[in-house]
Scaffold this active site. Structure first.
Site, PDB file in Angstrom:
ATOM      1  CB  SER A 137      -1.267 -51.602  -7.317  1.00 42.86           C
ATOM      2  OG  SER A 137      -2.586 -51.098  -7.342  1.00 42.86           O
ATOM      3  CE1 TYR A 140      -1.461 -52.667  -2.032  1.00 43.00           C
ATOM      4  CE2 TYR A 140      -2.534 -51.340  -3.712  1.00 43.00           C
ATOM      5  CZ  TYR A 140      -1.959 -52.532  -3.328  1.00 43.00           C
ATOM      6  OH  TYR A 140      -1.873 -53.565  -4.220  1.00 43.00           O
ATOM      7  CE  LYS A 159       1.824 -53.420  -3.549  1.00 45.82           C
ATOM      8  NZ  LYS A 159       2.702 -54.631  -3.515  1.00 45.82           N
TER       9      LYS A 159
END
Lengths: 335, 335
Positions: free
Chosen positions: B130, B155, B159
């Protein structure tokens, strides 16, 4: 305040514990000066020479720090503490044993950070990272805090993962962390270790002890060097600085000076001549594995943020050789 | 060849499974075209609409993919396979529950990679990363493969850790991996999800359904957008490309187009007028948490490497709104 040093059986860890004992205090910004009440020196194995001459408020814990029990035994549950996390599988061993490198450097580090987070005491910590986070074909020769890291070893990958954790754990206020990226540290006394940069110490150490040295890299190879005295100072300054003031990236690329192997050898010869030391021979014995990895490493650093905190490189190789002779003259077996 | 898709109950996973069924083959470079013999669609929960109309060689596995048993049940032991790994805790949920985010996105991903490594079959995989790997004060507005990542959410951190693992596992020949960094994907049908970028779909979806929409960010906010049709195509192209040819960094920043919220709203109004759709109202309702995180995100991408593989951005927002009306007209409840 209690201080914990992991990797205290290693060379830098040993020097750091000695320095902390000599200082006795740390000037923590922004809160102020604290007295070091005790030091826990922890490692898988802590040799006799790492223990010698230390005050009785230093205790030693020999344990596998990648286990829950060991982490549990060294991290305080209630009181505030300072942690220097140096314990790691080094680059050469990490390339040979991927699973060991992941277990110790990644999972073990996360366990330690989790213990800090779960402590009711406030944890402030310095994590030893490395220039091995950089590499690859597009890596510039000079790297710094703004350079994109791209590890080419499992060791470098685990160090970068540790940096990411430091940032996120600090952002979430789970701990107050900072990471410093070490260049090649020299001159390490004793036996060669499994770091792929081990030659940068052996190159001086063995000839100074009258032992021949097999040089595994080209004499044209550049290496970013920092002395053990300077790196110990950097660990202390990293602990003392205000973590919040580091902003959203708590990783500092340490200063270093770039030397070519040929210049390191010339400096060694000059000091030896001055001191009347008969050097062992340096024999070119290229090692493809070492060459491949070392050629991918950067050869210099740009370290404005670290320098602003008072961290600095050595002024010359000669100075470092002389300090080594002063500190480890007997250890090295030189008359 | 067997194909496994994790996150197959999510929106992109559902679209990807449909696309793979329609294609029936994949042109894997450099080895050549392979027929898709079966698809395992796995997720914690796979809703009925994700299962509808699929051929009988698609099977569904509902399981917590962060557990050993679930990973064991979906990764082949003997045969070669292709894995699309999309399953993840999204950004908003990850900020609310750090431990869940680490367990699923980091530990779960490592478990999956380990299962690939331990399989006697060859694993080739695409990992969904992402743009959330980028951020921080020094982040340039336009990011790409050469930009230093600095996640500002757990998050994004997980990633980036996944990308590092893909590089190291591929370097060690444990698997043949590649990662693609997704910009904000729009227009997602159905209900809002817990991604902090959810507004970029809701902004179109809710008004098109005649429902008022509370806009949590400024109309001057820029967002790098890519449609679900284009991202599904990018997943396929990422699987088909030659992993070795990606060099020492197997992560690709996907193309996107940068739009400001105000331009997205103008495009929506133009299409609605053309089609005679009465839009729900867009009400400015700034949310400090969303604003803080989204403002830290890049607003554009530079994606030469991805474009060289045939990946591309959409030509206009209008085109994406029209495709959405075509694909999800009934689902959205619009007459």
């Amino acid at each position: 305040m209690k201080v914990i040093v992991t990797g205290a059986g290693g060379f830098i860890g040993t020097q750091l514990v000695r320095e902390l004992c000599q200082r006795g205090t740390l000037a923590l910004r922004p809160s102020g000066e604290v007295e070091i009440s005790s030091i826990v020196a922890a490692d898988l194995c802590i040799p006799e020479e790492s223990r010698q001459g230390l005050p009785d408020w230093v205790s030693f814990v020999e344990a596998d720090l990648s286990t829950d029990e060991a982490v549990d035994s060294i991290i305080p549950k209630e009181e505030d503490f300072l942690l220097f996390h140096l314990a790691a599988i080094v680059s050469g061993d990490g390339e040979r044993d991927f699973d060991l490198c992941i277990r110790v450097n990644l999972e073990g580090t996360v366990k330690l950070f989790e213990a800090c987070r779960n402590s009711r005491g406030q944890a402030r910590l310095v994590f030893a990272s490395s220039l091995a986070v950089f590499g690859g074909e597009a890596c510039p020769p000079v790297v710094g805090d703004e350079t994109k890291p791209l590890p080419q070893t499992t060791y470098g990958m685990t160090k970068l993962a540790g940096e990411l954790m430091i940032n996120d754990y600090s952002r979430k206020d789970f701990l107050d962390g900072r990471a410093i990226r070490l260049p090649t540290i020299f001159i390490r006394p004793g036996k060669p270790n499994a770091a792929l940069s081990s030659f940068a110490s052996g190159l001086f150490r063995e000839p100074l002890s009258g032992v021949d040295f097999e040089l595994p890299v080209s004499r044209e190879q550049g290496v970013p060097l920092l002395s053990y005295r300077k790196v110990v100072e950097a660990f202390v300054l990293a602990m003392e600085c205000d973590g919040e003031a580091l902003g959203d990236d708590r990783t500092l690329t340490l200063p270093s000076r770039q030397y070519f192997v040929r210049d390191m050898i010339s400096a060694l010869e000059r000091v030896a001549e001055q001191k009347g030391i008969t050097l062992g021979k340096i024999i070119d014995q290229p090692d493809p594995l070492v060459i491949k990895v070392v050629e991918g490493w950067p050869i210099g650093t740009e370290s404005k943020r670290a320098e602003a905190l008072g961290m600095s490189a050595d002024s010359s190789v000669e100075e470092v050789i002389e300090a080594y002779l002063e500190d480890f003259h007997e250890v090295s077996g030189q008359a």
